[in-house]
Enzyme design. Structure first.
Site, mmCIF file in Angstrom:
data_model
loop_
_atom_site.group_PDB
_atom_site.id
_atom_site.type_symbol
_atom_site.label_atom_id
_atom_site.label_comp_id
_atom_site.label_asym_id
_atom_site.label_seq_id
_atom_site.Cartn_x
_atom_site.Cartn_y
_atom_site.Cartn_z
ATOM 1 N N ASP B 167 -11.013 15.211 -10.655
ATOM 2 C CA ASP B 167 -10.897 14.698 -9.287
ATOM 3 C C ASP B 167 -9.512 15.066 -8.771
ATOM 4 O OD1 ASP B 167 -13.241 13.525 -10.150
ATOM 5 O OD2 ASP B 167 -12.866 11.616 -9.154
ATOM 6 N N LYS B 230 -14.978 14.067 -2.190
ATOM 7 C CA LYS B 230 -14.814 12.631 -2.445
ATOM 8 C C LYS B 230 -13.966 12.039 -1.332
ATOM 9 C CE LYS B 230 -12.582 9.753 -6.043
ATOM 10 N NZ LYS B 230 -12.024 9.741 -7.391
ATOM 11 N N LYS B 266 -18.972 11.910 -3.059
ATOM 12 C CA LYS B 266 -18.595 10.695 -3.778
ATOM 13 C C LYS B 266 -17.737 9.802 -2.902
ATOM 14 C CE LYS B 266 -15.857 9.059 -7.738
ATOM 15 N NZ LYS B 266 -15.063 9.426 -8.903
#
Lengths: 288, 330
Positions: B167, B230, B266
Protein backbone atom coordinates in the site's frame (compact mmCIF):
# COMPACT_ATOMS: atom_id res chain seq x y z
CA UNK A 1 -63.12 34.73 18.35
CA UNK A 2 -62.93 31.01 17.68
CA UNK A 3 -62.17 28.49 20.37
CA UNK A 4 -58.46 27.78 20.80
CA UNK A 5 -57.29 24.45 19.40
CA UNK A 6 -55.77 21.95 21.82
CA UNK A 7 -52.06 21.20 21.41
CA UNK A 8 -51.95 17.44 20.88
CA UNK A 9 -48.50 16.24 21.79
CA UNK A 10 -46.56 13.16 20.74
CA UNK A 11 -43.84 12.65 23.30
CA UNK A 12 -40.50 11.12 22.42
CA UNK A 13 -38.00 8.72 23.95
CA UNK A 14 -34.97 9.69 26.04
CA UNK A 15 -31.76 8.07 24.73
CA UNK A 16 -28.21 9.27 25.29
CA UNK A 17 -29.36 12.65 26.60
CA UNK A 18 -31.40 13.36 23.46
CA UNK A 19 -35.10 12.99 22.69
CA UNK A 20 -35.40 10.90 19.51
CA UNK A 21 -38.58 9.49 18.00
CA UNK A 22 -38.87 5.73 17.95
CA UNK A 23 -36.84 4.26 15.10
CA UNK A 24 -39.99 2.34 14.19
CA UNK A 25 -42.03 5.53 13.85
CA UNK A 26 -44.72 4.03 16.08
CA UNK A 27 -46.68 5.80 18.77
CA UNK A 28 -49.64 4.93 20.96
CA UNK A 29 -52.43 6.84 22.62
CA UNK A 30 -52.16 7.58 26.32
CA UNK A 31 -55.47 7.99 28.11
CA UNK A 32 -56.25 9.27 31.55
CA UNK A 33 -57.68 7.00 34.23
CA UNK A 34 -61.11 8.22 33.10
CA UNK A 35 -60.42 7.26 29.48
CA UNK A 36 -59.85 10.75 28.08
CA UNK A 37 -57.11 11.43 25.53
CA UNK A 38 -53.98 12.88 27.15
CA UNK A 39 -51.23 12.64 24.55
CA UNK A 40 -49.41 10.27 22.23
CA UNK A 41 -46.27 8.52 23.39
CA UNK A 42 -43.58 6.86 21.27
CA UNK A 43 -43.77 3.07 21.18
CA UNK A 44 -40.15 1.97 21.41
CA UNK A 45 -38.89 -0.97 19.36
CA UNK A 46 -36.10 -3.46 20.04
CA UNK A 47 -33.78 -1.27 17.98
CA UNK A 48 -34.48 1.71 20.23
CA UNK A 49 -33.59 -0.58 23.14
CA UNK A 50 -30.35 -1.50 21.37
CA UNK A 51 -29.49 2.18 20.86
CA UNK A 52 -30.30 2.88 24.49
CA UNK A 53 -27.99 0.09 25.66
CA UNK A 54 -25.20 1.47 23.45
CA UNK A 55 -25.75 4.93 24.97
CA UNK A 56 -25.75 3.53 28.51
CA UNK A 57 -22.56 1.58 27.81
CA UNK A 58 -20.89 4.69 26.44
CA UNK A 59 -21.86 6.69 29.51
CA UNK A 60 -20.72 4.02 31.99
CA UNK A 61 -16.95 4.68 32.18
CA UNK A 62 -17.45 8.38 32.93
CA UNK A 63 -20.33 7.97 35.36
CA UNK A 64 -18.80 5.09 37.31
CA UNK A 65 -15.48 6.96 37.57
CA UNK A 66 -17.14 10.15 38.85
CA UNK A 67 -16.60 10.65 42.56
CA UNK A 68 -19.38 9.53 44.88
CA UNK A 69 -19.61 13.13 46.04
CA UNK A 70 -20.21 14.31 42.46
CA UNK A 71 -22.86 11.67 41.81
CA UNK A 72 -24.59 12.66 45.03
CA UNK A 73 -24.56 16.33 44.06
CA UNK A 74 -26.12 15.53 40.69
CA UNK A 75 -28.88 13.51 42.34
CA UNK A 76 -29.59 16.43 44.69
CA UNK A 77 -29.79 18.60 41.60
CA UNK A 78 -32.30 16.20 40.03
CA UNK A 79 -34.38 16.49 43.19
CA UNK A 80 -34.27 20.28 42.96
CA UNK A 81 -35.34 20.28 39.33
CA UNK A 82 -38.13 17.80 40.08
CA UNK A 83 -39.35 20.05 42.89
CA UNK A 84 -39.41 22.94 40.41
CA UNK A 85 -41.84 21.03 38.19
CA UNK A 86 -44.05 20.01 41.11
CA UNK A 87 -47.31 21.40 39.67
CA UNK A 88 -46.79 19.64 36.33
CA UNK A 89 -46.13 16.30 38.02
CA UNK A 90 -49.17 16.76 40.29
CA UNK A 91 -51.39 17.40 37.27
CA UNK A 92 -49.98 14.39 35.46
CA UNK A 93 -50.48 12.08 38.43
CA UNK A 94 -54.08 13.29 38.88
CA UNK A 95 -54.74 12.48 35.20
CA UNK A 96 -52.88 9.18 35.17
CA UNK A 97 -53.90 7.64 38.48
CA UNK A 98 -57.15 9.42 39.23
CA UNK A 99 -55.80 10.38 42.66
CA UNK A 100 -56.79 13.64 44.32
CA UNK A 101 -54.61 16.74 44.13
CA UNK A 102 -53.59 16.40 47.78
CA UNK A 103 -52.56 12.74 47.38
CA UNK A 104 -50.72 13.54 44.12
CA UNK A 105 -48.82 16.31 45.92
CA UNK A 106 -47.77 13.84 48.62
CA UNK A 107 -46.50 11.43 45.97
CA UNK A 108 -44.44 14.12 44.22
CA UNK A 109 -42.99 15.27 47.54
CA UNK A 110 -42.14 11.66 48.38
CA UNK A 111 -40.37 11.34 45.02
CA UNK A 112 -38.27 14.43 45.77
CA UNK A 113 -37.47 13.08 49.25
CA UNK A 114 -36.60 9.68 47.77
CA UNK A 115 -34.03 11.27 45.46
CA UNK A 116 -32.51 13.25 48.31
CA UNK A 117 -32.40 10.12 50.45
CA UNK A 118 -30.59 8.08 47.78
CA UNK A 119 -28.29 11.04 46.98
CA UNK A 120 -27.07 10.90 50.57
CA UNK A 121 -26.14 7.24 50.14
CA UNK A 122 -23.68 7.91 47.31
CA UNK A 123 -20.62 8.22 49.59
CA UNK A 124 -21.94 5.99 52.39
CA UNK A 125 -22.89 2.75 50.66
CA UNK A 126 -19.22 1.74 50.61
CA UNK A 127 -19.16 1.99 54.41
CA UNK A 128 -21.87 -0.62 54.86
CA UNK A 129 -20.96 -2.90 51.94
CA UNK A 130 -17.17 -2.61 51.98
CA UNK A 131 -14.98 -3.97 54.76
CA UNK A 132 -11.47 -4.48 56.06
CA UNK A 133 -11.25 -8.25 56.35
CA UNK A 134 -9.18 -10.03 58.99
CA UNK A 135 -6.98 -12.59 57.19
CA UNK A 136 -4.43 -15.15 58.40
CA UNK A 137 -1.38 -13.52 56.87
CA UNK A 138 0.55 -10.27 56.70
CA UNK A 139 -1.94 -8.50 54.44
CA UNK A 140 -4.33 -5.65 54.46
CA UNK A 141 -7.43 -7.24 52.95
CA UNK A 142 -9.97 -4.72 51.76
CA UNK A 143 -13.30 -5.21 50.04
CA UNK A 144 -14.88 -2.32 48.22
CA UNK A 145 -17.97 -1.92 46.08
CA UNK A 146 -18.11 -1.33 42.35
CA UNK A 147 -21.10 -0.75 40.11
CA UNK A 148 -22.34 -3.73 38.08
CA UNK A 149 -22.55 -1.89 34.74
CA UNK A 150 -25.50 -1.34 32.45
CA UNK A 151 -28.76 -2.20 34.20
CA UNK A 152 -32.06 -2.73 32.40
CA UNK A 153 -35.01 -1.65 34.54
CA UNK A 154 -38.64 -2.60 34.01
CA UNK A 155 -40.36 0.18 35.93
CA UNK A 156 -43.50 -0.58 37.95
CA UNK A 157 -46.87 -0.02 36.25
CA UNK A 158 -48.27 1.38 39.49
CA UNK A 159 -46.55 4.46 40.84
CA UNK A 160 -45.69 6.21 37.58
CA UNK A 161 -43.53 8.80 39.34
CA UNK A 162 -42.64 7.63 42.86
CA UNK A 163 -42.21 4.02 41.70
CA UNK A 164 -40.10 5.14 38.77
CA UNK A 165 -37.83 7.37 40.86
CA UNK A 166 -37.54 4.59 43.43
CA UNK A 167 -36.17 2.16 40.86
CA UNK A 168 -33.90 4.57 38.94
CA UNK A 169 -32.19 6.41 41.82
CA UNK A 170 -30.72 3.33 43.58
CA UNK A 171 -29.32 2.01 40.31
CA UNK A 172 -27.51 5.18 39.26
CA UNK A 173 -26.38 6.49 42.64
CA UNK A 174 -23.75 3.75 42.92
CA UNK A 175 -22.38 4.40 39.42
CA UNK A 176 -24.43 2.11 37.18
CA UNK A 177 -26.10 3.39 34.04
CA UNK A 178 -29.56 2.23 33.07
CA UNK A 179 -32.13 1.65 30.36
CA UNK A 180 -35.63 2.02 31.78
CA UNK A 181 -38.85 0.69 30.28
CA UNK A 182 -41.43 3.09 31.70
CA UNK A 183 -44.97 2.31 32.80
CA UNK A 184 -46.93 1.49 29.64
CA UNK A 185 -50.27 2.73 30.96
CA UNK A 186 -48.99 6.01 32.44
CA UNK A 187 -45.80 7.07 30.63
CA UNK A 188 -46.22 10.85 30.85
CA UNK A 189 -44.58 11.33 34.28
CA UNK A 190 -41.59 9.32 32.98
CA UNK A 191 -41.24 11.63 29.99
CA UNK A 192 -41.43 14.69 32.23
CA UNK A 193 -38.84 13.05 34.49
CA UNK A 194 -36.64 12.65 31.39
CA UNK A 195 -36.94 16.40 30.82
CA UNK A 196 -35.91 16.94 34.45
CA UNK A 197 -32.91 14.59 34.05
CA UNK A 198 -31.87 16.28 30.81
CA UNK A 199 -31.55 19.61 32.63
CA UNK A 200 -29.89 18.34 35.81
CA UNK A 201 -26.19 17.96 34.93
CA UNK A 202 -26.73 14.22 34.63
CA UNK A 203 -24.41 13.10 31.80
CA UNK A 204 -26.30 11.93 28.70
CA UNK A 205 -26.82 8.17 28.56
CA UNK A 206 -26.72 7.53 32.33
CA UNK A 207 -30.50 7.20 32.31
CA UNK A 208 -32.32 6.22 29.13
CA UNK A 209 -36.11 6.02 29.19
CA UNK A 210 -38.17 4.02 26.70
CA UNK A 211 -41.95 4.21 26.54
CA UNK A 212 -43.97 1.39 25.03
CA UNK A 213 -44.68 -2.24 25.74
CA UNK A 214 -42.52 -3.90 28.39
CA UNK A 215 -43.62 -7.30 27.09
CA UNK A 216 -42.14 -6.37 23.71
CA UNK A 217 -38.90 -4.68 24.77
CA UNK A 218 -37.84 -6.31 28.05
CA UNK A 219 -37.00 -9.77 26.61
CA UNK A 220 -34.57 -8.11 24.16
CA UNK A 221 -32.90 -6.29 27.03
CA UNK A 222 -32.80 -9.49 29.08
CA UNK A 223 -31.12 -11.34 26.21
CA UNK A 224 -28.74 -8.51 25.33
CA UNK A 225 -25.16 -9.65 25.95
CA UNK A 226 -24.01 -6.11 26.80
CA UNK A 227 -26.52 -5.62 29.63
CA UNK A 228 -25.08 -6.64 33.00
CA UNK A 229 -28.19 -6.78 35.15
CA UNK A 230 -31.95 -6.53 34.93
CA UNK A 231 -34.48 -5.27 37.45
CA UNK A 232 -37.84 -6.97 36.81
CA UNK A 233 -39.84 -4.93 39.35
CA UNK A 234 -42.53 -3.98 36.82
CA UNK A 235 -42.70 -7.31 34.98
CA UNK A 236 -45.74 -9.54 35.39
CA UNK A 237 -45.23 -13.22 36.26
CA UNK A 238 -45.16 -14.45 32.67
CA UNK A 239 -42.77 -11.74 31.44
CA UNK A 240 -40.52 -12.26 34.45
CA UNK A 241 -40.06 -15.95 33.57
CA UNK A 242 -39.24 -15.13 29.94
CA UNK A 243 -36.77 -12.47 30.99
CA UNK A 244 -35.09 -14.63 33.63
CA UNK A 245 -34.54 -17.40 31.09
CA UNK A 246 -33.06 -14.97 28.58
CA UNK A 247 -30.93 -13.33 31.29
CA UNK A 248 -29.42 -16.68 32.29
CA UNK A 249 -27.53 -16.86 28.98
CA UNK A 250 -24.89 -14.33 30.01
CA UNK A 251 -25.34 -14.68 33.78
CA UNK A 252 -26.99 -11.31 34.29
CA UNK A 253 -27.79 -10.24 37.79
CA UNK A 254 -31.56 -10.40 38.13
CA UNK A 255 -33.70 -8.58 40.65
CA UNK A 256 -36.95 -10.53 40.70
CA UNK A 257 -40.35 -8.83 40.83
CA UNK A 258 -41.62 -8.29 44.40
CA UNK A 259 -43.88 -11.07 45.66
CA UNK A 260 -46.36 -8.68 47.30
CA UNK A 261 -47.68 -5.29 46.27
CA UNK A 262 -45.06 -2.64 47.03
CA UNK A 263 -45.88 0.39 49.14
CA UNK A 264 -43.61 2.90 47.46
CA UNK A 265 -44.15 5.39 50.30
CA UNK A 266 -42.48 3.02 52.79
CA UNK A 267 -38.78 3.20 53.75
CA UNK A 268 -37.02 1.54 50.81
CA UNK A 269 -33.98 0.11 52.61
CA UNK A 270 -30.69 -0.44 50.83
CA UNK A 271 -31.61 -3.62 48.91
CA UNK A 272 -32.16 -1.90 45.58
CA UNK A 273 -28.67 -0.37 45.73
CA UNK A 274 -26.85 -3.49 46.87
CA UNK A 275 -28.56 -5.64 44.22
CA UNK A 276 -26.47 -3.91 41.56
CA UNK A 277 -23.08 -3.77 43.24
CA UNK A 278 -20.05 -6.00 42.79
CA UNK A 279 -17.42 -6.55 45.47
CA UNK A 280 -13.74 -6.12 44.70
CA UNK A 281 -11.29 -7.48 47.24
CA UNK A 282 -7.67 -6.37 47.31
CA UNK A 283 -4.80 -8.10 49.16
CA UNK A 284 -2.02 -5.73 50.05
CA UNK A 285 1.18 -6.94 51.73
CA UNK A 286 2.11 -5.35 55.05
CA UNK A 287 5.73 -4.32 55.76
CA UNK A 288 8.48 -6.89 55.14
CA UNK B 1 -1.48 17.53 -27.48
CA UNK B 2 -3.56 14.57 -26.36
CA UNK B 3 -7.21 15.44 -26.58
CA UNK B 4 -10.19 13.92 -24.86
CA UNK B 5 -11.65 12.70 -28.10
CA UNK B 6 -8.64 10.58 -28.91
CA UNK B 7 -9.50 8.48 -25.87
CA UNK B 8 -13.15 8.38 -26.67
CA UNK B 9 -14.02 10.34 -23.55
CA UNK B 10 -17.38 11.98 -23.74
CA UNK B 11 -18.81 14.46 -21.31
CA UNK B 12 -21.85 12.36 -20.51
CA UNK B 13 -21.80 12.09 -16.70
CA UNK B 14 -18.22 10.95 -16.87
CA UNK B 15 -18.94 7.83 -18.89
CA UNK B 16 -16.10 6.70 -21.09
CA UNK B 17 -16.86 4.72 -24.23
CA UNK B 18 -14.94 1.60 -25.15
CA UNK B 19 -11.77 2.19 -27.05
CA UNK B 20 -8.31 0.75 -26.76
CA UNK B 21 -6.23 3.84 -27.43
CA UNK B 22 -2.71 3.47 -26.01
CA UNK B 23 -2.83 5.20 -22.66
CA UNK B 24 0.95 4.89 -22.32
CA UNK B 25 1.56 7.91 -24.51
CA UNK B 26 -0.30 10.28 -22.20
CA UNK B 27 2.60 9.92 -19.77
CA UNK B 28 5.09 11.17 -22.32
CA UNK B 29 5.46 14.47 -20.53
CA UNK B 30 3.90 16.48 -17.76
CA UNK B 31 1.95 18.53 -20.28
CA UNK B 32 0.37 15.50 -21.97
CA UNK B 33 -0.53 14.05 -18.57
CA UNK B 34 -1.97 17.36 -17.52
CA UNK B 35 -3.94 17.68 -20.73
CA UNK B 36 -5.35 14.20 -20.29
CA UNK B 37 -6.21 14.47 -16.59
CA UNK B 38 -7.73 17.91 -16.94
CA UNK B 39 -9.61 16.68 -19.97
CA UNK B 40 -11.46 14.11 -17.86
CA UNK B 41 -15.09 15.09 -17.40
CA UNK B 42 -15.73 17.08 -14.22
CA UNK B 43 -17.51 15.39 -11.33
CA UNK B 44 -20.94 16.72 -10.41
CA UNK B 45 -20.35 17.08 -6.69
CA UNK B 46 -23.99 17.52 -5.73
CA UNK B 47 -24.97 14.65 -7.98
CA UNK B 48 -22.32 12.31 -6.57
CA UNK B 49 -23.30 13.18 -3.00
CA UNK B 50 -26.97 12.67 -3.77
CA UNK B 51 -26.39 9.35 -5.53
CA UNK B 52 -24.26 8.01 -2.67
CA UNK B 53 -26.88 9.16 -0.17
CA UNK B 54 -29.68 7.59 -2.20
CA UNK B 55 -27.87 4.25 -2.50
CA UNK B 56 -27.17 4.22 1.23
CA UNK B 57 -30.91 4.11 1.95
CA UNK B 58 -31.20 0.57 0.51
CA UNK B 59 -32.50 -1.83 3.11
CA UNK B 60 -30.55 -5.10 3.19
CA UNK B 61 -32.15 -7.63 5.52
CA UNK B 62 -32.19 -11.30 6.59
CA UNK B 63 -30.51 -13.70 4.14
CA UNK B 64 -29.13 -10.91 1.96
CA UNK B 65 -27.68 -9.28 5.06
CA UNK B 66 -26.14 -12.60 6.13
CA UNK B 67 -24.42 -12.91 2.77
CA UNK B 68 -23.33 -9.28 2.85
CA UNK B 69 -21.79 -9.72 6.30
CA UNK B 70 -19.80 -12.78 5.26
CA UNK B 71 -18.67 -11.07 2.07
CA UNK B 72 -17.66 -7.98 4.03
CA UNK B 73 -15.65 -10.12 6.47
CA UNK B 74 -13.85 -11.75 3.51
CA UNK B 75 -13.06 -8.26 2.15
CA UNK B 76 -11.58 -6.81 5.32
CA UNK B 77 -7.93 -5.78 5.36
CA UNK B 78 -7.41 -6.01 9.10
CA UNK B 79 -5.16 -3.10 9.84
CA UNK B 80 -2.88 -1.94 12.60
CA UNK B 81 -0.75 1.10 11.83
CA UNK B 82 0.23 2.52 15.19
CA UNK B 83 3.59 3.62 16.47
CA UNK B 84 2.94 1.32 19.42
CA UNK B 85 2.55 -1.85 17.34
CA UNK B 86 4.50 -4.78 18.76
CA UNK B 87 5.20 -8.26 17.34
CA UNK B 88 2.84 -9.62 19.99
CA UNK B 89 0.01 -7.40 18.85
CA UNK B 90 0.58 -8.31 15.21
CA UNK B 91 0.57 -12.03 16.07
CA UNK B 92 -2.70 -11.65 17.96
CA UNK B 93 -4.20 -9.75 15.04
CA UNK B 94 -3.06 -12.45 12.61
CA UNK B 95 -4.74 -15.12 14.73
CA UNK B 96 -7.90 -13.06 14.59
CA UNK B 97 -7.55 -12.60 10.83
CA UNK B 98 -7.55 -16.38 10.27
CA UNK B 99 -10.32 -17.17 12.76
CA UNK B 100 -12.21 -13.92 13.40
CA UNK B 101 -14.59 -15.68 15.81
CA UNK B 102 -12.87 -18.63 17.51
CA UNK B 103 -16.23 -19.88 18.82
CA UNK B 104 -17.72 -20.18 15.33
CA UNK B 105 -15.75 -22.01 12.61
CA UNK B 106 -18.22 -20.95 9.91
CA UNK B 107 -16.87 -17.39 9.99
CA UNK B 108 -14.59 -16.88 6.96
CA UNK B 109 -11.05 -15.51 7.21
CA UNK B 110 -10.42 -11.89 6.29
CA UNK B 111 -8.63 -10.98 3.06
CA UNK B 112 -5.39 -9.65 4.46
CA UNK B 113 -3.63 -8.03 7.37
CA UNK B 114 -2.03 -4.64 6.85
CA UNK B 115 1.05 -3.66 8.88
CA UNK B 116 4.16 -1.51 8.76
CA UNK B 117 7.13 -2.97 6.77
CA UNK B 118 9.20 -3.93 9.83
CA UNK B 119 6.39 -6.19 11.07
CA UNK B 120 5.76 -7.96 7.76
CA UNK B 121 8.04 -10.88 8.63
CA UNK B 122 6.20 -11.40 11.92
CA UNK B 123 2.86 -11.38 10.14
CA UNK B 124 4.02 -13.73 7.38
CA UNK B 125 5.27 -16.20 9.98
CA UNK B 126 2.08 -15.96 12.05
CA UNK B 127 -0.21 -16.47 9.06
CA UNK B 128 1.69 -19.44 7.63
CA UNK B 129 -0.34 -21.17 4.95
CA UNK B 130 -3.68 -19.79 6.08
CA UNK B 131 -4.39 -18.03 2.79
CA UNK B 132 -4.64 -14.63 4.47
CA UNK B 133 -2.38 -12.22 2.61
CA UNK B 134 0.06 -9.79 4.15
CA UNK B 135 -0.15 -6.20 3.02
CA UNK B 136 2.38 -3.60 4.03
CA UNK B 137 2.26 0.16 3.82
CA UNK B 138 5.38 1.63 2.31
CA UNK B 139 6.88 4.73 0.66
CA UNK B 140 7.23 6.95 3.73
CA UNK B 141 3.72 6.23 4.93
CA UNK B 142 1.57 8.19 5.79
CA UNK B 143 2.85 11.51 4.39
CA UNK B 144 4.83 10.18 1.43
CA UNK B 145 7.33 12.98 1.86
CA UNK B 146 10.68 11.48 1.08
CA UNK B 147 12.97 10.87 -1.87
CA UNK B 148 12.16 8.27 -4.51
CA UNK B 149 15.18 6.20 -3.44
CA UNK B 150 13.87 5.94 0.10
CA UNK B 151 10.41 5.04 -1.14
CA UNK B 152 11.72 2.30 -3.43
CA UNK B 153 13.97 0.96 -0.66
CA UNK B 154 11.01 0.98 1.74
CA UNK B 155 8.98 -1.03 -0.78
CA UNK B 156 11.82 -3.47 -1.44
CA UNK B 157 12.19 -4.04 2.30
CA UNK B 158 8.52 -4.98 2.64
CA UNK B 159 8.57 -7.21 -0.45
CA UNK B 160 11.74 -8.96 0.70
CA UNK B 161 10.10 -9.64 4.07
CA UNK B 162 7.31 -11.46 2.27
CA UNK B 163 4.54 -8.90 1.73
CA UNK B 164 2.25 -9.88 -1.13
CA UNK B 165 0.55 -6.50 -1.28
CA UNK B 166 2.07 -3.03 -1.02
CA UNK B 167 0.00 0.00 0.00
CA UNK B 168 1.90 3.07 -1.24
CA UNK B 169 0.97 6.71 -0.70
CA UNK B 170 1.17 9.25 -3.51
CA UNK B 171 3.04 12.51 -3.12
CA UNK B 172 0.04 14.79 -2.54
CA UNK B 173 2.24 17.86 -2.53
CA UNK B 174 3.44 17.13 -6.06
CA UNK B 175 -0.06 16.20 -7.21
CA UNK B 176 -1.64 19.39 -5.90
CA UNK B 177 1.21 21.44 -7.40
CA UNK B 178 0.31 19.97 -10.79
CA UNK B 179 3.51 17.97 -11.07
CA UNK B 180 1.70 14.88 -12.31
CA UNK B 181 4.73 13.35 -14.00
CA UNK B 182 6.59 13.09 -10.69
CA UNK B 183 3.64 11.26 -9.13
CA UNK B 184 3.39 9.03 -12.19
CA UNK B 185 7.06 8.15 -12.18
CA UNK B 186 7.06 7.43 -8.46
CA UNK B 187 4.13 5.07 -8.79
CA UNK B 188 5.78 3.36 -11.78
CA UNK B 189 9.07 3.01 -9.89
CA UNK B 190 7.36 1.55 -6.84
CA UNK B 191 5.36 -0.78 -9.06
CA UNK B 192 8.65 -2.02 -10.53
CA UNK B 193 10.04 -2.54 -7.03
CA UNK B 194 6.95 -4.55 -6.07
CA UNK B 195 7.82 -7.40 -8.43
CA UNK B 196 4.97 -9.89 -8.14
CA UNK B 197 3.38 -8.12 -5.18
CA UNK B 198 0.13 -6.26 -5.79
CA UNK B 199 0.33 -2.49 -5.62
CA UNK B 200 -2.39 -0.46 -3.90
CA UNK B 201 -2.07 3.26 -4.41
CA UNK B 202 -3.38 5.44 -1.61
CA UNK B 203 -4.74 8.73 -2.95
CA UNK B 204 -5.44 10.25 0.50
CA UNK B 205 -8.65 11.80 -0.79
CA UNK B 206 -9.07 13.82 2.41
CA UNK B 207 -6.19 16.00 1.22
CA UNK B 208 -7.21 16.26 -2.44
CA UNK B 209 -10.04 18.74 -1.71
CA UNK B 210 -12.22 18.12 -4.77
CA UNK B 211 -13.89 15.17 -6.44
CA UNK B 212 -12.30 16.29 -9.72
CA UNK B 213 -8.90 15.76 -8.12
CA UNK B 214 -10.00 12.33 -6.86
CA UNK B 215 -10.98 11.35 -10.40
CA UNK B 216 -7.68 12.67 -11.80
CA UNK B 217 -5.59 10.95 -9.11
CA UNK B 218 -7.48 7.69 -9.72
CA UNK B 219 -6.73 7.77 -13.45
CA UNK B 220 -3.14 8.82 -12.86
CA UNK B 221 -2.57 5.89 -10.49
CA UNK B 222 -4.23 3.41 -12.82
CA UNK B 223 -2.27 4.57 -15.87
CA UNK B 224 0.92 4.28 -13.83
CA UNK B 225 0.17 0.64 -13.07
CA UNK B 226 -1.80 0.45 -9.81
CA UNK B 227 -3.55 -2.85 -9.12
CA UNK B 228 -5.78 -1.20 -6.53
CA UNK B 229 -6.66 2.39 -5.73
CA UNK B 230 -7.24 3.13 -2.06
CA UNK B 231 -8.95 6.16 -0.54
CA UNK B 232 -6.94 7.00 2.53
CA UNK B 233 -4.22 6.27 5.00
CA UNK B 234 -6.62 6.45 7.93
CA UNK B 235 -4.43 9.16 9.45
CA UNK B 236 -6.28 12.09 7.88
CA UNK B 237 -9.86 13.14 8.46
CA UNK B 238 -12.07 12.85 6.46
CA UNK B 239 -10.98 9.34 5.50
CA UNK B 240 -13.12 7.16 3.23
CA UNK B 241 -16.53 8.56 2.33
CA UNK B 242 -19.23 7.08 0.14
CA UNK B 243 -19.17 9.78 -2.59
CA UNK B 244 -15.39 9.62 -2.91
CA UNK B 245 -15.59 5.85 -3.24
CA UNK B 246 -18.33 6.32 -5.85
CA UNK B 247 -16.02 8.53 -7.92
CA UNK B 248 -13.23 5.97 -7.66
CA UNK B 249 -15.53 3.08 -8.60
CA UNK B 250 -16.63 5.03 -11.67
CA UNK B 251 -12.97 5.52 -12.52
CA UNK B 252 -12.12 1.80 -12.35
CA UNK B 253 -15.23 0.93 -14.34
CA UNK B 254 -14.30 3.42 -17.07
CA UNK B 255 -10.65 2.37 -16.96
CA UNK B 256 -11.63 -1.22 -17.66
CA UNK B 257 -13.63 -0.09 -20.70
CA UNK B 258 -10.86 2.20 -21.93
CA UNK B 259 -7.67 0.32 -21.20
CA UNK B 260 -9.01 -3.21 -20.80
CA UNK B 261 -7.41 -3.69 -17.37
CA UNK B 262 -9.39 -4.27 -14.19
CA UNK B 263 -8.33 -2.37 -11.09
CA UNK B 264 -9.59 -2.87 -7.53
CA UNK B 265 -10.83 -0.30 -5.01
CA UNK B 266 -10.20 -0.10 -1.28
CA UNK B 267 -11.91 2.44 0.93
CA UNK B 268 -10.08 2.69 4.25
CA UNK B 269 -10.58 4.57 7.48
CA UNK B 270 -13.80 5.58 9.21
CA UNK B 271 -15.75 2.42 8.27
CA UNK B 272 -16.81 1.18 11.69
CA UNK B 273 -20.23 -0.41 11.47
CA UNK B 274 -21.86 -3.22 9.55
CA UNK B 275 -24.34 -0.71 8.22
CA UNK B 276 -21.49 1.36 6.74
CA UNK B 277 -19.88 -1.73 5.19
CA UNK B 278 -23.14 -2.81 3.56
CA UNK B 279 -23.59 0.69 2.12
CA UNK B 280 -20.22 0.28 0.42
CA UNK B 281 -21.21 -3.10 -0.99
CA UNK B 282 -24.39 -1.61 -2.45
CA UNK B 283 -22.32 1.20 -3.95
CA UNK B 284 -19.93 -1.29 -5.57
CA UNK B 285 -22.77 -3.35 -7.01
CA UNK B 286 -24.55 -0.32 -8.43
CA UNK B 287 -21.47 1.52 -9.75
CA UNK B 288 -18.75 -0.86 -10.87
CA UNK B 289 -21.01 -3.90 -10.98
CA UNK B 290 -21.17 -7.32 -9.29
CA UNK B 291 -17.83 -8.33 -10.87
CA UNK B 292 -16.17 -6.17 -8.24
CA UNK B 293 -18.00 -7.84 -5.34
CA UNK B 294 -15.04 -10.04 -4.58
CA UNK B 295 -12.10 -9.73 -2.17
CA UNK B 296 -9.78 -9.72 -5.21
CA UNK B 297 -11.35 -6.47 -6.43
CA UNK B 298 -12.76 -4.71 -3.42
CA UNK B 299 -11.36 -4.41 0.08
CA UNK B 300 -12.36 -2.62 3.25
CA UNK B 301 -9.45 -1.21 5.22
CA UNK B 302 -10.56 -1.33 8.84
CA UNK B 303 -9.85 -2.54 12.33
CA UNK B 304 -12.89 -1.95 14.54
CA UNK B 305 -15.30 -2.84 11.71
CA UNK B 306 -14.55 -6.56 12.06
CA UNK B 307 -15.91 -6.74 15.61
CA UNK B 308 -19.13 -5.05 14.58
CA UNK B 309 -19.52 -7.47 11.67
CA UNK B 310 -18.98 -10.38 14.07
CA UNK B 311 -21.48 -8.98 16.56
CA UNK B 312 -24.11 -8.58 13.84
CA UNK B 313 -23.37 -12.06 12.58
CA UNK B 314 -23.80 -13.49 16.05
CA UNK B 315 -27.03 -11.54 16.53
CA UNK B 316 -28.40 -13.10 13.34
CA UNK B 317 -27.32 -16.58 14.41
CA UNK B 318 -28.52 -16.47 18.03
CA UNK B 319 -31.35 -13.93 17.92
CA UNK B 320 -29.89 -11.96 20.82
CA UNK B 321 -27.89 -8.76 20.71
CA UNK B 322 -24.17 -9.41 21.09
CA UNK B 323 -21.86 -7.51 23.42
CA UNK B 324 -18.31 -6.31 22.77
CA UNK B 325 -17.11 -8.13 25.92
CA UNK B 326 -17.25 -11.39 23.97
CA UNK B 327 -14.87 -10.33 21.18
CA UNK B 328 -11.18 -9.54 21.25
CA UNK B 329 -9.99 -5.98 21.43
CA UNK B 330 -7.95 -4.86 18.48
Amino acid sequence: MSERLAVRKTYKLFIGGAFPRSESGRSYVVNSSKGEFLANASKASRKDAREAVAAARKAFPGWSAATAYNRGQILYRVAEMLEGRRSQFVAELVDADGVGVRKAGELVDAAVDRLVWYAGWSDKIGAIRGSANPVAGPYFNLSSTEPTGVVAVVAPEAGPLLGLVSVIAPVIVTGNTCVVVASERAPLPSITLAEVLATSDLPGGVVNILTGSAAEIAPWLAGHMDVNAIDLTGADAELAVTCEEAAAENLKRVLRPPSAKVDWLADPGTERMTAFLETKTVWHPIGT
Amino acid sequence: MVSLESFGLVGDAGAVSTTTAPLAEVAASNSTLRAFLHGLPGVDRVGADARAAMLSTRSIKTTAKKQAIDLAIRMVDLTTLEGADTPGKVKAMCAKAVHPDPTDSSVPSVAAVCVYPDLVATAVQALGGSGVKVASVATAFPSGRSSLDVKVADTALAVAAGASEIDMVIDRGAFLAGDYLTVFEQIAAVKAACGSAHLKVILETGELSTYDNVRRASWLAMIAGADFIKTSTGKVSPAATLPVTLVMLEAVRDFLRTAGRKVGVKPAGGIRTTKDAIKYLVLVNETAGPDWLDPDWFRLGASSLLNDLLMQRQKMATGRYAGPDYFTLD
